[in-house]
Design a protein around this motif. Structure first.
Motif, PDB file in Angstrom:
ATOM      1  N   TYR A  72       6.714   8.990   8.436  1.00 28.84           N
ATOM      2  CA  TYR A  72       6.143   8.275   9.890  1.00 28.84           C
ATOM      3  C   TYR A  72       7.132   9.070  10.974  1.00 28.84           C
ATOM      4  O   TYR A  72       8.346   9.111  10.925  1.00 28.84           O
ATOM      5  CB  TYR A  72       6.777   6.867   9.636  1.00 28.84           C
TER       6      TYR A  72
ATOM      7  N   SER B 288       8.980   5.805   1.554  1.00 27.82           N
ATOM      8  CA  SER B 288       8.656   5.798   3.096  1.00 27.82           C
ATOM      9  C   SER B 288       9.760   6.619   3.664  1.00 27.82           C
ATOM     10  O   SER B 288      10.986   5.678   3.691  1.00 27.82           O
ATOM     11  CB  SER B 288       8.163   4.337   3.770  1.00 27.82           C
TER      12      SER B 288
ATOM     13  N   HIS C 162      -0.544   5.891  12.652  1.00 27.88           N
ATOM     14  CA  HIS C 162      -0.455   4.824  11.603  1.00 27.88           C
ATOM     15  C   HIS C 162       0.653   3.660  11.908  1.00 27.88           C
ATOM     16  O   HIS C 162       1.750   3.474  11.166  1.00 27.88           O
ATOM     17  CB  HIS C 162       0.352   5.567  10.500  1.00 27.88           C
TER      18      HIS C 162
ATOM     19  N   ASN D 213       5.613   0.223  12.404  1.00 24.47           N
ATOM     20  CA  ASN D 213       4.999   1.069  11.269  1.00 24.47           C
ATOM     21  C   ASN D 213       5.534   0.368   9.878  1.00 24.47           C
ATOM     22  O   ASN D 213       6.575  -0.637   9.927  1.00 24.47           O
ATOM     23  CB  ASN D 213       5.043   2.392  11.298  1.00 24.47           C
TER      24      ASN D 213
END
Length: 327
Positions: free
Chosen positions: A122, A24, A159, A203
């Protein structure tokens, strides 16, 4: 049976499985996908692929000193890829959401191995905004307990999860899986509440927090009235003003009618009790010599005329009692 076992052992020796790794990263950052190789040998070839179409984005042929990167079919990796010539690791710079997806590296040489990476990107999180919900005013059954309505909001997010916390305890939350949407989460607290409240957006890799200042959002700094009390006071004041205006108008009309009636009654009393005073002037006589007229040889003396002064009449404003009238 022995031959099958030997064949399986050879395959296990030359092939070191296929396994994956989740990564991520924040949009705009850089991420490095590692091969876990300390140093590439001369016989090693490394090939990087991306997406469901297995598009080639990088390759290394150590024996031929080839170290290449590719822009991809749609050019999304242009000027964003860097290869480590010693380990074969791939770095993606200034990453965006269009670079999220599945990456695979294949290494050949003395051993054949491959590795996959699931990359999630993200967007950067905005700071939550807490504001008073002025359209909502409420109060409990107890007049001393006044409530303040608040709302925490964020825009253009995806998200993420938006949550209200009282201290470290979760009060409520709402999540969004789509991209570029707005979220709002309401909260109602008492003005006298001394607990700490905060609104958090998060997130999997980051979060942003805004702490609630009850005195700033829920009260007037000079009178310390909460929003519900202000709404109630405004409503009552409006009703009182309307009632006072209506009563004032009726009072003016009543006074006007009373004044007219009193004036008319006074006029009628003057007509009933008033009397006419007649003033007679003293008569004045003027003597004149009467002319002598002859008629059938007889003298006829005409009587002296009498002159009277005129009688003037005026209306008296004096009022007499019954006794005076009888006298």
């Amino acid at each position: 049976m022995l031959q099958v076992l030997i064949l399986f052992s050879l395959c296990w020796w030359h092939l070191t499985g296929v396994f994956g790794e989740s990564v991520s990263v924040m949009e705009g950052d850089s991420v490095t996908l590692k091969t876990n190789v300390t140093e590439i040998q001369q016989a090693h070839d490394i090939l990087w692929r991306f997406g469901s179409n297995n598009s080639y984005i990088a390759k290394i042929k150590k024996q031929w000193q080839i170290f290449s990167t590719f822009d991809g079919p749609d050019g999304r990796f242009r000027d964003r890829l860097k290869l480590d010539n010693n380990t074969g690791s791939l770095t993606i710079t200034n990453i965006t959401t269009e670079h999220a997806g599945l990456y695979e590296v294949e290494m050949t040489g003395a051993k054949l191995s491959s590795k996959t990476f699931s990359v999630s990107v993200y967007a950067r999180l905005p700071v939550p905004v807490i504001s008073s919900n002025s359209s909502q005013c409420s109060s409990s059954s107890s007049s001393s307990q006044q409530n303040c309505s608040l709302v925490c909001s964020v825009v253009n997010v995806g998200h993420v999860t938006l949550s209200w916390y009282k201290g470290n305890s979760l009060l409520s939350s709402i999540s969004a899986s789509d991209l570029s949407i707005s979220l709002s989460l309401p909260l109602e607290v008492e003005y006298q509440d001394k607990n700490s409240y905060s609104c958090v957006i998060n997130n999997p890799i980051s979060n942003q927090t805004t702490h609630l200042n009850i005195n700033q959002l829920c009260s007037n700094q000079t009178t310390h009235l909460d929003i519900s009390q202000l709404c109630y006071t405004s409503s009552v004041s409006l009703i009182v003003l309307i009632s006072a205006a209506a009563a004032g108008s009726l009072l003016i009309v009543a006074v006007r009618i009373l004044w007219i009636c009193r004036k008319q009654r006074k006029t009628d009393e003057e007509d009933e009790t008033g009397d006419e005073e007649i003033i007679y002037a003293e008569p004045t006589f003027h003597k004149q010599d009467a002319p002598k007229l002859k008629h059938n040889d007889e003298e006829h003396v005409e009587e002296d005329p009498v002159a009277y002064a005129p009688i003037s009449i005026r209306r008296s404003s004096l009022t007499f009692s019954n006794n005076e009238i009888q006298q």
